[in-house]
Scaffold this motif. Structure first.
Motif, PDB file in Angstrom:
ATOM      1  N   LEU A 275       0.627  -1.062   0.012  1.00 20.24           N
ATOM      2  CA  LEU A 275       0.018   0.032   0.085  1.00 20.24           C
ATOM      3  C   LEU A 275       0.858   1.400  -0.140  1.00 20.24           C
ATOM      4  O   LEU A 275       0.566   2.163  -0.721  1.00 20.24           O
ATOM      5  N   GLU A 276       1.841   1.118   0.824  1.00 19.89           N
ATOM      6  CA  GLU A 276       2.970   2.365   0.901  1.00 19.89           C
ATOM      7  C   GLU A 276       3.539   2.728  -0.636  1.00 19.89           C
ATOM      8  O   GLU A 276       3.848   3.740  -0.825  1.00 19.89           O
ATOM      9  N   THR A 277       3.986   1.555  -1.046  1.00 20.39           N
ATOM     10  CA  THR A 277       4.765   1.821  -2.287  1.00 20.39           C
ATOM     11  C   THR A 277       3.993   2.117  -3.612  1.00 20.39           C
ATOM     12  O   THR A 277       4.366   2.531  -4.576  1.00 20.39           O
ATOM     13  N   SER A 278       2.858   1.180  -3.759  1.00 18.77           N
ATOM     14  CA  SER A 278       2.098   1.287  -4.981  1.00 18.77           C
ATOM     15  C   SER A 278       0.874   2.429  -4.692  1.00 18.77           C
ATOM     16  O   SER A 278       0.254   2.815  -5.778  1.00 18.77           O
ATOM     17  N   GLY A 279       0.381   2.219  -3.382  1.00 18.38           N
ATOM     18  CA  GLY A 279      -0.883   3.138  -3.267  1.00 18.38           C
ATOM     19  C   GLY A 279      -2.189   2.784  -3.680  1.00 18.38           C
ATOM     20  O   GLY A 279      -2.983   2.927  -3.623  1.00 18.38           O
ATOM     21  N   ARG A 280      -1.998   1.372  -3.976  1.00 22.41           N
ATOM     22  CA  ARG A 280      -3.146   0.638  -4.596  1.00 22.41           C
ATOM     23  C   ARG A 280      -3.496  -0.289  -3.279  1.00 22.41           C
ATOM     24  O   ARG A 280      -3.152  -1.479  -3.377  1.00 22.41           O
ATOM     25  N   VAL A 281      -5.025  -0.021  -2.936  1.00 21.12           N
ATOM     26  CA  VAL A 281      -5.699  -0.848  -2.008  1.00 21.12           C
ATOM     27  C   VAL A 281      -5.733  -2.231  -2.523  1.00 21.12           C
ATOM     28  O   VAL A 281      -5.882  -3.086  -1.855  1.00 21.12           O
ATOM     29  N   ASP A 282      -6.198  -2.179  -3.863  1.00 27.39           N
ATOM     30  CA  ASP A 282      -6.603  -3.625  -4.590  1.00 27.39           C
ATOM     31  C   ASP A 282      -5.351  -4.564  -4.454  1.00 27.39           C
ATOM     32  O   ASP A 282      -5.681  -5.840  -4.400  1.00 27.39           O
ATOM     33  N   LYS A 283      -3.947  -4.171  -4.854  1.00 29.18           N
ATOM     34  CA  LYS A 283      -2.841  -5.168  -4.579  1.00 29.18           C
ATOM     35  C   LYS A 283      -2.640  -5.224  -3.502  1.00 29.18           C
ATOM     36  O   LYS A 283      -1.948  -6.207  -3.120  1.00 29.18           O
ATOM     37  N   ALA A 284      -2.999  -4.383  -2.514  1.00 27.98           N
ATOM     38  CA  ALA A 284      -2.759  -4.801  -0.876  1.00 27.98           C
ATOM     39  C   ALA A 284      -3.725  -5.881  -0.568  1.00 27.98           C
ATOM     40  O   ALA A 284      -3.161  -6.820   0.310  1.00 27.98           O
ATOM     41  N   ALA A 285      -4.933  -5.934  -0.928  1.00 30.04           N
ATOM     42  CA  ALA A 285      -5.796  -6.881  -0.570  1.00 30.04           C
ATOM     43  C   ALA A 285      -5.462  -8.235  -1.493  1.00 30.04           C
ATOM     44  O   ALA A 285      -5.721  -9.364  -0.792  1.00 30.04           O
ATOM     45  N   GLN A 286      -4.794  -7.986  -2.450  1.00 26.95           N
ATOM     46  CA  GLN A 286      -4.267  -9.305  -3.270  1.00 26.95           C
ATOM     47  C   GLN A 286      -3.238 -10.005  -2.449  1.00 26.95           C
ATOM     48  O   GLN A 286      -3.153 -11.037  -2.308  1.00 26.95           O
ATOM     49  N   GLN A 287      -2.534  -9.203  -1.902  1.00 29.87           N
ATOM     50  CA  GLN A 287      -1.256  -9.577  -1.062  1.00 29.87           C
ATOM     51  C   GLN A 287      -1.665 -10.692  -0.095  1.00 29.87           C
ATOM     52  O   GLN A 287      -1.323 -11.570   0.593  1.00 29.87           O
ATOM     53  N   GLY A 288      -2.727  -9.911   0.665  1.00 33.01           N
ATOM     54  CA  GLY A 288      -3.409 -10.572   1.854  1.00 33.01           C
ATOM     55  C   GLY A 288      -4.395 -11.632   1.699  1.00 33.01           C
ATOM     56  O   GLY A 288      -4.836 -12.104   2.638  1.00 33.01           O
ATOM     57  N   ASN A 289      -4.516 -11.955   0.303  1.00 30.70           N
ATOM     58  CA  ASN A 289      -5.802 -12.787  -0.238  1.00 30.70           C
ATOM     59  C   ASN A 289      -7.157 -12.387   0.476  1.00 30.70           C
ATOM     60  O   ASN A 289      -7.686 -13.354   0.943  1.00 30.70           O
ATOM     61  N   HIS A 290      -7.313 -11.147   0.783  1.00 25.09           N
ATOM     62  CA  HIS A 290      -8.418 -10.626   1.079  1.00 25.09           C
ATOM     63  C   HIS A 290      -9.604 -10.515   0.155  1.00 25.09           C
ATOM     64  O   HIS A 290      -9.528  -9.879  -1.147  1.00 25.09           O
ATOM     65  N   SER A 291     -10.960 -10.991   0.198  1.00 25.61           N
ATOM     66  CA  SER A 291     -11.998 -11.016  -0.585  1.00 25.61           C
ATOM     67  C   SER A 291     -12.577  -9.325  -0.472  1.00 25.61           C
ATOM     68  O   SER A 291     -13.154  -8.852  -1.180  1.00 25.61           O
ATOM     69  N   SER A 292     -12.383  -9.130   0.796  1.00 26.65           N
ATOM     70  CA  SER A 292     -13.123  -7.862   1.310  1.00 26.65           C
ATOM     71  C   SER A 292     -12.085  -6.574   1.593  1.00 26.65           C
ATOM     72  O   SER A 292     -11.173  -6.881   2.472  1.00 26.65           O
ATOM     73  N   ILE A 293     -12.256  -5.385   1.001  1.00 31.02           N
ATOM     74  CA  ILE A 293     -11.371  -4.174   1.144  1.00 31.02           C
ATOM     75  C   ILE A 293     -11.841  -3.875   2.705  1.00 31.02           C
ATOM     76  O   ILE A 293     -10.923  -3.469   3.154  1.00 31.02           O
ATOM     77  N   ASP A 294     -12.894  -4.088   3.144  1.00 25.85           N
ATOM     78  CA  ASP A 294     -13.108  -3.498   4.659  1.00 25.85           C
ATOM     79  C   ASP A 294     -12.430  -4.523   5.566  1.00 25.85           C
ATOM     80  O   ASP A 294     -11.737  -3.636   6.541  1.00 25.85           O
ATOM     81  N   VAL A 295     -12.445  -5.737   5.459  1.00 27.02           N
ATOM     82  CA  VAL A 295     -11.665  -6.407   6.301  1.00 27.02           C
ATOM     83  C   VAL A 295      -9.990  -6.117   6.396  1.00 27.02           C
ATOM     84  O   VAL A 295      -9.396  -6.029   7.411  1.00 27.02           O
TER      85      VAL A 295
END
Length: 354
Positions: A275-295
């Motif tokens: 998130l810090e390097t790319s600024g992209r929440v979707d990629k951060a969620a992908q990294q954590g294998n999260h289906s929900s950005i809220d979580v």
């Protein structure tokens, strides 16, 4: 009539056999649902058996194969003490609730054949919305890995690699401890790793070829170590041993207890880095294998706010760049070497596109 010693031997295994009967029910339900007559072991069975083994090992220092009826005589204070132990070992409240529910379910089943104080297991569920694990950055996390390698008495290299892989994959501890060599696949110059995780969800990520080659050294090291489990398991260590290691490392690194840094904190490192390097929440969620950005936002992103860096404040700032004339080429090189990934990547992209 059976000889007396044989009767005694059979009775010695009666509790174990009843536990197996309890676990077999989960296989039956799963295979009936899938219309599978091969009676494969269900994920629920595997999870419950693991929880039961952990329970009896910690409270009685016994394997389930050696339990006797007298071993089932628990008091409520024993169960409360065990639940507290699970919490202090870094388990989330939801994980503790799941473990306790599986143990209680087995005890209710065993009560039909043995004298079990089922009321001792009647505890209120823990609140699953309040606990939040501490966040650490990449430098701190990798210091944990190096300190483990330098100071631990046993399985030093394994512990170092366990932490490094945890940082890179953002996998949970139970997922890491179930990893086998065949979970890795070489794809486009990196190693993709996939495993069934929480709620039987397939989770995937990747590590570099460099880190994978370092990990391969464990193959030979593991052959020389004592391990009663599957020899294909990469990290041949128990959850309890990992939690005890974390206690020692926190003390050695003077980590304040209020930060609540546990092994699960390593899962957050790459998520926040992304998130810090790319600024992209979707990629951060992908990294954590999260289906929900809220979580993701609620539990894994560093939400500590620095008000001096609020957009409304920084919009008013004017940066005086006059000092650049006094810097040498060597100053610039040293700055770039010490900078973070984003600054270095911006420079590389600038050079490519100019």
């Amino acid at each position: 009539m059976l000889p007396q010693e044989n009767v005694s031997q059979l009775n010695d295994y009666e509790v174990y056999e009843n536990i197996i009967a309890f676990l077999d029910e989960f296989d039956q339900k799963t295979n009936d649902k899938r219309q599978n007559r091969n009676m494969e072991k269900s994920n629920t069975r595997i999870s419950y058996q693991k929880n039961l083994r952990e329970f009896f090992k910690i409270l009685l220092n016994k394997d389930i194969e050696h339990l006797k009826e007298d071993d089932l005589n628990f008091k409520k204070r024993d169960i409360i003490s065990y639940r507290k132990h699970l919490q202090q070992s870094g388990n989330s409240n939801s994980t503790v609730n799941q473990k306790m529910a599986s143990i209680k379910s087995c005890m209710v089943f065993l009560n039909s054949e043995h004298n079990v104080n089922v009321s001792a297991f009647e505890l209120k569920r823990l609140d699953e919305t309040t606990q939040s694990y501490g966040i650490i950055n990449q430098t701190e996390a990798e210091l944990f890995a190096e300190t483990a390698f330098q100071t631990e008495r046993e399985k030093q290299y394994l512990k170092k690699m366990l932490i490094l892989v945890a940082i890179r994959t953002s996998f949970r501890l139970d997922e890491l401890l179930n990893l086998k060599w065949n979970n890795f696949e070489y794809v486009d110059g990196v190693y993709k790793v996939s495993i069934r995780g929480k709620r039987n969800k397939l989770v995937s990520n990747a590590i570099s070829a460099k880190l994978y080659n370092q990990l391969l050294e464990l193959k030979e090291i593991n052959k020389q170590s004592k391990w009663n489990g599957d020899p294909e398991i990469i990290f041949q260590i128990s959850t309890e041993s990992v939690n005890r290691m974390m206690n020692r490392l926190r003390k050695k690194l003077n980590i304040d207890s209020e930060r609540n840094v546990v092994f699960h904190s390593f899962r957050k490192v790459a998520i926040n880095w992304e998130l810090e390097t790319s600024g992209r929440v979707d990629k951060a969620a992908q990294q954590g294998n999260h289906s929900s950005i809220d979580v993701l936002y609620k539990n894994y992103i560093d939400n500590t706010r620095d008000y001096t860096q609020a957009a409304g404040v920084r919009m008013e700032e004017e940066i005086d760049l006059g000092f650049l004339d006094n810097l040498t080429v060597e100053d610039f090189k040293e700055f770039i070497k010490q900078s973070g990934y984003k600054v270095q990547l911006d420079l590389v992209n600038y050079v490519k596109n100019r």
